[in-house]
Design a protein around this motif. Structure first.
Motif, PDB file in Angstrom:
ATOM      1  N   LEU A  69       7.015 -13.110  23.002  1.00 32.99           N
ATOM      2  CA  LEU A  69       5.917 -13.867  22.289  1.00 32.99           C
ATOM      3  C   LEU A  69       5.127 -14.007  23.446  1.00 32.99           C
ATOM      4  N   ASP A  70       3.743 -13.845  23.364  1.00 39.61           N
ATOM      5  CA  ASP A  70       2.468 -14.165  24.310  1.00 39.61           C
ATOM      6  C   ASP A  70       2.043 -15.492  23.818  1.00 39.61           C
ATOM      7  N   SER A  71       2.551 -16.827  24.353  1.00 40.26           N
ATOM      8  CA  SER A  71       1.972 -18.008  24.186  1.00 40.26           C
ATOM      9  C   SER A  71       0.849 -18.422  24.981  1.00 40.26           C
ATOM     10  N   TYR A  72       0.228 -19.252  24.551  1.00 38.18           N
ATOM     11  CA  TYR A  72      -0.917 -20.005  25.388  1.00 38.18           C
ATOM     12  C   TYR A  72      -0.973 -21.737  25.045  1.00 38.18           C
ATOM     13  N   ALA A  73      -0.576 -22.486  26.161  1.00 38.56           N
ATOM     14  CA  ALA A  73      -0.013 -23.672  26.011  1.00 38.56           C
ATOM     15  C   ALA A  73      -0.997 -24.399  25.237  1.00 38.56           C
ATOM     16  N   ARG A  74      -2.285 -24.451  25.749  1.00 38.40           N
ATOM     17  CA  ARG A  74      -3.641 -25.105  25.493  1.00 38.40           C
ATOM     18  C   ARG A  74      -3.814 -24.834  23.900  1.00 38.40           C
ATOM     19  N   ALA A  75      -3.160 -23.731  23.213  1.00 40.12           N
ATOM     20  CA  ALA A  75      -3.609 -23.344  21.778  1.00 40.12           C
ATOM     21  C   ALA A  75      -2.439 -23.742  20.966  1.00 40.12           C
ATOM     22  N   ILE A  76      -1.431 -24.528  21.517  1.00 39.68           N
ATOM     23  CA  ILE A  76      -0.331 -24.966  20.647  1.00 39.68           C
ATOM     24  C   ILE A  76      -0.210 -26.404  19.874  1.00 39.68           C
ATOM     25  N   ILE A  77      -0.330 -26.165  18.453  1.00 36.38           N
ATOM     26  CA  ILE A  77      -0.370 -27.244  17.577  1.00 36.38           C
ATOM     27  C   ILE A  77       1.040 -27.903  17.687  1.00 36.38           C
ATOM     28  N   THR A  78       1.110 -29.040  17.895  1.00 32.92           N
ATOM     29  CA  THR A  78       2.310 -29.978  17.971  1.00 32.92           C
ATOM     30  C   THR A  78       2.438 -31.028  16.514  1.00 32.92           C
ATOM     31  N   GLU A  79       3.680 -31.177  16.356  1.00 35.95           N
ATOM     32  CA  GLU A  79       3.842 -32.331  15.552  1.00 35.95           C
ATOM     33  C   GLU A  79       3.673 -33.571  16.217  1.00 35.95           C
ATOM     34  N   LYS A  80       3.143 -34.749  15.431  1.00 34.09           N
ATOM     35  CA  LYS A  80       2.879 -35.922  15.930  1.00 34.09           C
ATOM     36  C   LYS A  80       4.046 -36.561  16.895  1.00 34.09           C
ATOM     37  N   GLY A  81       3.764 -37.081  18.029  1.00 33.17           N
ATOM     38  CA  GLY A  81       4.840 -37.404  18.994  1.00 33.17           C
ATOM     39  C   GLY A  81       5.661 -36.260  19.762  1.00 33.17           C
ATOM     40  N   LYS A  82       5.276 -35.351  19.694  1.00 27.53           N
ATOM     41  CA  LYS A  82       6.065 -34.059  20.203  1.00 27.53           C
ATOM     42  C   LYS A  82       4.926 -33.431  21.139  1.00 27.53           C
ATOM     43  N   THR A  83       5.651 -33.072  22.571  1.00 26.82           N
ATOM     44  CA  THR A  83       4.725 -32.105  23.401  1.00 26.82           C
ATOM     45  C   THR A  83       4.869 -30.911  23.105  1.00 26.82           C
ATOM     46  N   VAL A  84       4.036 -30.414  23.905  1.00 23.28           N
ATOM     47  CA  VAL A  84       4.123 -28.797  23.897  1.00 23.28           C
ATOM     48  C   VAL A  84       5.084 -28.135  24.180  1.00 23.28           C
ATOM     49  N   ILE A  85       5.815 -28.598  25.110  1.00 24.13           N
ATOM     50  CA  ILE A  85       7.041 -28.013  25.856  1.00 24.13           C
ATOM     51  C   ILE A  85       8.065 -28.078  24.502  1.00 24.13           C
ATOM     52  N   GLU A  86       8.128 -29.285  24.127  1.00 25.99           N
ATOM     53  CA  GLU A  86       9.212 -29.607  23.086  1.00 25.99           C
ATOM     54  C   GLU A  86       8.933 -28.584  21.675  1.00 25.99           C
ATOM     55  N   THR A  87       7.867 -28.420  21.575  1.00 27.71           N
ATOM     56  CA  THR A  87       7.532 -27.461  20.255  1.00 27.71           C
ATOM     57  C   THR A  87       7.837 -26.201  20.693  1.00 27.71           C
ATOM     58  N   LEU A  88       7.745 -25.788  21.883  1.00 26.73           N
ATOM     59  CA  LEU A  88       8.328 -24.293  22.082  1.00 26.73           C
ATOM     60  C   LEU A  88       9.645 -24.393  22.347  1.00 26.73           C
ATOM     61  N   SER A  89      10.403 -25.332  22.391  1.00 25.65           N
ATOM     62  CA  SER A  89      11.773 -25.274  22.564  1.00 25.65           C
ATOM     63  C   SER A  89      12.505 -25.625  21.379  1.00 25.65           C
ATOM     64  N   ASP A  90      11.744 -25.848  20.534  1.00 22.00           N
ATOM     65  CA  ASP A  90      12.453 -26.333  19.094  1.00 22.00           C
ATOM     66  C   ASP A  90      13.405 -25.145  18.538  1.00 22.00           C
ATOM     67  N   PRO A  91      14.815 -25.429  18.400  1.00 25.36           N
ATOM     68  CA  PRO A  91      15.547 -24.370  17.909  1.00 25.36           C
ATOM     69  C   PRO A  91      15.279 -23.517  16.463  1.00 25.36           C
ATOM     70  N   ASN A  92      14.577 -24.506  15.692  1.00 22.54           N
ATOM     71  CA  ASN A  92      13.969 -23.722  14.228  1.00 22.54           C
ATOM     72  C   ASN A  92      13.103 -22.861  14.700  1.00 22.54           C
ATOM     73  N   LEU A  93      12.262 -22.829  15.724  1.00 20.71           N
ATOM     74  CA  LEU A  93      11.176 -21.993  16.198  1.00 20.71           C
ATOM     75  C   LEU A  93      11.987 -20.681  16.599  1.00 20.71           C
ATOM     76  N   TRP A  94      12.947 -20.971  17.588  1.00 21.33           N
ATOM     77  CA  TRP A  94      13.797 -19.656  18.013  1.00 21.33           C
ATOM     78  C   TRP A  94      14.698 -19.115  17.186  1.00 21.33           C
ATOM     79  N   ASN A  95      15.225 -19.650  16.097  1.00 20.64           N
ATOM     80  CA  ASN A  95      15.814 -19.173  14.879  1.00 20.64           C
ATOM     81  C   ASN A  95      15.167 -18.102  14.211  1.00 20.64           C
ATOM     82  N   ILE A  96      13.705 -18.426  14.066  1.00 19.99           N
ATOM     83  CA  ILE A  96      12.883 -17.452  13.290  1.00 19.99           C
ATOM     84  C   ILE A  96      12.461 -16.364  14.320  1.00 19.99           C
ATOM     85  N   LEU A  97      12.074 -16.734  15.392  1.00 16.94           N
ATOM     86  CA  LEU A  97      11.458 -15.729  16.506  1.00 16.94           C
ATOM     87  C   LEU A  97      12.512 -14.632  16.699  1.00 16.94           C
ATOM     88  N   THR A  98      13.910 -15.013  16.734  1.00 15.68           N
ATOM     89  CA  THR A  98      14.791 -14.096  17.081  1.00 15.68           C
ATOM     90  C   THR A  98      15.413 -13.239  15.945  1.00 15.68           C
TER      91      THR A  98
END
Length: 699
Positions: A69-98
């Motif tokens: 996945l080619d990511s771009y940190a400045r373009a990541i939408i996060t949930e309220k209270g979450k950081t970009v890095i926390e969003t990219l490390s979400d296990p739910n995301l990686w379950n789907i990506l893998t």
């Protein structure tokens, strides 16, 4: 640090003096200083000797990870209270990506960028590619969160790839110390002190500016005086009134020794990105970049690093020539080799292999081949990128065939490349191979044409269709059009108002996008798909990013914010980029529809993995009668033959091909898992493709 405790938020340069800086505090924050601290963890330590490092090992890397996945940190939408890095490390995301088949992520630049030249932190001038420290940018999260992200990604047996910027820094701590002539810091940069008696050769710098771009006449005069090497081969990011040459002159600056100086410094890119000097006797630049490598692979646990613009690390005056040797210089080769070897030596990708690198190198095929011999494990595929875009726009794959033939003739395997869709940049039409070899003749479309003729023809044909008043959603840059893949496909199809497309038009755009995806996903080597591709991002409207593009950098329209999981109601990213309209929507919803982009991508990647296409060996690119038809053959690991066939036209195609190796074999379509009609005893095969259809057939 007193420069950060000023009560006034915006300090103009006319009211700020370099004497206000606390030099000791500047040094502690600098990359060069921290590099010396990090080196103590390795010097005289057994950790230096765990891995082989002398030669690239692309096959071994591809065996473990070949879809990113080619990511771009400045373009990541996060949930309220979450950081970009926390969003990219979400296990739910990686379950789907893998589940889709993604085995790694390129994070994009995540360290602090911008400058402190005004006495307070100024934002990045190039989307994070003007690094000023080794710290994680607080806009994205913390170092602890980054380490947790790496742990999560590794738990899915996926790789994490960071960024290294070996050619320049931002206007940060190191550059300020260099301007103040402190210790070895001036040895970091390609900067020259101008004698006071020659200040008349320099332009006046206004009170509100730190430096001023030199005119060609001023560059020539300084070259005659022996100060600089003169004009470069290209002026990247040229913009009238902003950047005419690659040189800036500073205002008067008082150094730590009490002497007032004026400097001239080199910047291949923007004025906020001063170029590093890789062959200064202090070897300060080498140490600075070594520090970034140690931080990235040793502390942050990155498996690999993307090398940004590493073809611009050497520059030399050429007697009798108007322009300096500034691209493809041997010093770039040597520096890239050292960077790659150090990353392999210190990294921890696996027990067998240390770290790995890939280079973003848009130079000639011969230069790429030379730099891949001992340097980077992979190179970004600029060879076929513009060619497959041209095939879609023109419905003619001849230029794509030519470029693959040139790659084959140079004996470079596709396994050495990163085959990608959208990224954070424009779609480049520099066509360096044909620009540098302007007078060389190439066999093209049944005739002989010079590189210059081919380059002009391709640019004219494509720009006349996609860079017009009929396509206001595509903006020009110095090197090519700025848009997303959805924007590109829409323009190729002749759609004027993409924000009000019909259902049928949207379906055609998706088919065209899937065609380009198929071409790249079926290439040996690394396949990289961006977050913008996964959601089908539309380009932003210029009015949405008017402040970002007012300086001429139109790439911001293809950097709209996105939410891969659709969990957030935020309309802007943490970096204040507006959320892009999307054609496909969130991955969660897409995977419920077997005909969606994500579901079709998942199908492609399943085939890619099952048949080990990432490790295939390219055999041939077939000459065919129909211009929109592209056919290539590969040898798979089990010795069977794979045919990849694409139709770059909206209309159906049927053509018979004769391939000696397929005699005494059956044919199976891997996408449908059904047999294709073929006589077992014949070497002939009749290929049938609907409009924008692609097939992977194994014999």
């Amino acid at each position: 640090m007193k420069i950060f405790n000023l009560s006034i938020l915006f300090i103009i340069l006319s009211s700020f003096s370099f004497e206000n800086f606390d030099v000791d505090e500047l040094e502690k924050e600098s990359i060069l200083y921290n590099a010396s601290i990090l080196a103590k963890n390795y010097s005289g330590n057994k950790d230096q000797w765990k891995h082989e490092y002398g030669l690239p090992k692309p096959k071994q890397i591809c065996e473990k990870t070949s879809v990113w996945l080619d990511s771009y940190a400045r373009a990541i939408i996060t949930e309220k209270g979450k950081t970009v890095i926390e969003t990219l490390s979400d296990p739910n995301l990686w379950n789907i990506l893998t589940d889709i088949g993604i085995e790694g992520i390129h994070t994009g630049p995540m360290k602090e960028a911008g400058g402190i030249i005004t006495g307070t932190h100024t934002p990045s001038v190039d989307g994070g590619y003007d690094r000023m420290s080794l710290k994680i940018d607080p806009n994205f999260g913390t170092q602890a969160q980054y380490l947790e992200m790496a742990k999560t990604i590794h738990s899915y047996k996926a790789a994490i790839v960071g960024d290294l910027i070996p050619g320049h820094t931002g206007l940060g701590y190191d550059f300020v110390l260099a301007l103040m002539n402190y210790k070895d810091y001036s040895g970091l940069y390609h900067m020259v002190e101008i004698d006071k008696k020659d200040w008349s050769l320099l332009p006046e710098v206004s009170e509100n500016d730190f430096s001023k771009n030199l005119s060609f006449n001023e560059v020539d005069k300084l070259k005659e005086k022996g100060y600089i090497v003169g004009r470069l081969q290209r002026v990247i990011f040229a913009e009238p009134g902003i950047k005419v040459t690659n040189w800036d002159a500073t205002k008067k600056i008082k150094g730590t020794d009490g002497k007032t100086r004026r400097w001239v410094y080199l910047h291949y890119f923007k004025a906020g990105q001063p170029s590093l000097n890789w062959l200064d006797p202090s070897f300060a630049a080498n140490s600075l970049i070594a520090g970034d490598i140690m931080e990235s692979v040793g502390v942050l646990k990155n498996d690999g690093l993307r090398l940004d613009a590493n073809g611009f690390l050497g520059i030399e005056k050429k007697p009798g020539k108007e322009k300096a040797w500034s691209e493809g210089h041997p010093l770039s080769l040597i520096s890239t080799n050292l960077i790659s070897m150090l990353t392999r030596k210190l990294g921890n990708f696996s027990k067998e292999n240390g770290g790995f690198t890939y280079q973003e190198l848009n130079l000639t095929i011969e230069d790429m081949k030379t730099m891949l011999k001992l340097g980077s494990d992979f190179s970004y595929d600029f060879i076929t990128r513009t060619a497959y875009v041209h095939a879609l726009i023109s419905e003619d794959a001849d230029f794509l065939r030519l470029n693959l033939a040139l790659m084959n003739n140079a004996k470079i395997s596709p396994i050495r490349f990163i085959h990608a869709l959208q990224n954070h940049d424009e779609i480049t039409y520099e066509l360096v191979e044909f620009d540098i070899n302007a007078e060389k003749e190439f066999s093209y479309k049944g005739g002989q044409y010079t590189g210059k003729e081919i380059r002009e023809k391709i640019r004219d044909e494509d720009f006349s269709k996609i860079l017009t008043k009929k396509t206001p959603y595509i903006l020009p840059s110095g090197n090519g059009p700025c848009t997303t893949m959805v924007g590109l496909c829409s323009a190729a199809l002749g759609y004027r108002d993409i924000f009000s497309m019909t259902k049928d038009q949207k379906e055609m755009v998706k088919k065209a996008h899937l065609l380009l995806t198929f071409f790249n996903a079926m290439q040996p080597g690394i396949f990289m798909v961006s977050g913008w591709d996964l959601v089908g991002a539309y380009p932003l409207k210029p009015t949405q990013v008017k402040d970002l593009i007012k300086g001429g950098d139109n790439r911001w329209i293809n950097r709209g914010a996105y939410d891969l999981l659709g969990d957030s109601d935020q309309k802007f990213s943490k970096s204040n980029l507006p959320k892009a309209k999307t054609l496909y929507g969130s991955l969660n919803k897409q995977l419920l529809d077997p005909l969606s982009y994500a579901s079709q991508l998942k199908k492609m990647l399943k085939i890619r993995k099952e048949y080990k296409i990432n490790l295939a060996w390219m055999l041939d690119v077939l000459d065919v009668k129909a211009a929109p038809l592209y056919i290539a053959t590969y040898k798979l690991q089990d010795k069977s033959l794979l045919m990849i066939a694409l139709n770059f036209s909206k209309d159906p195609i049927e053509e018979e091909v004769d391939i000696t190796q397929i005699k005494y074999s059956r044919a199976k379509n891997l996408m449908t898992n059904k047999k294709e009609e073929k006589s077992f005893f014949s070497s002939k095969f009749n290929i049938k493709l609907d409009g924008f259809e692609a097939k992977a057939i194994v014999f």
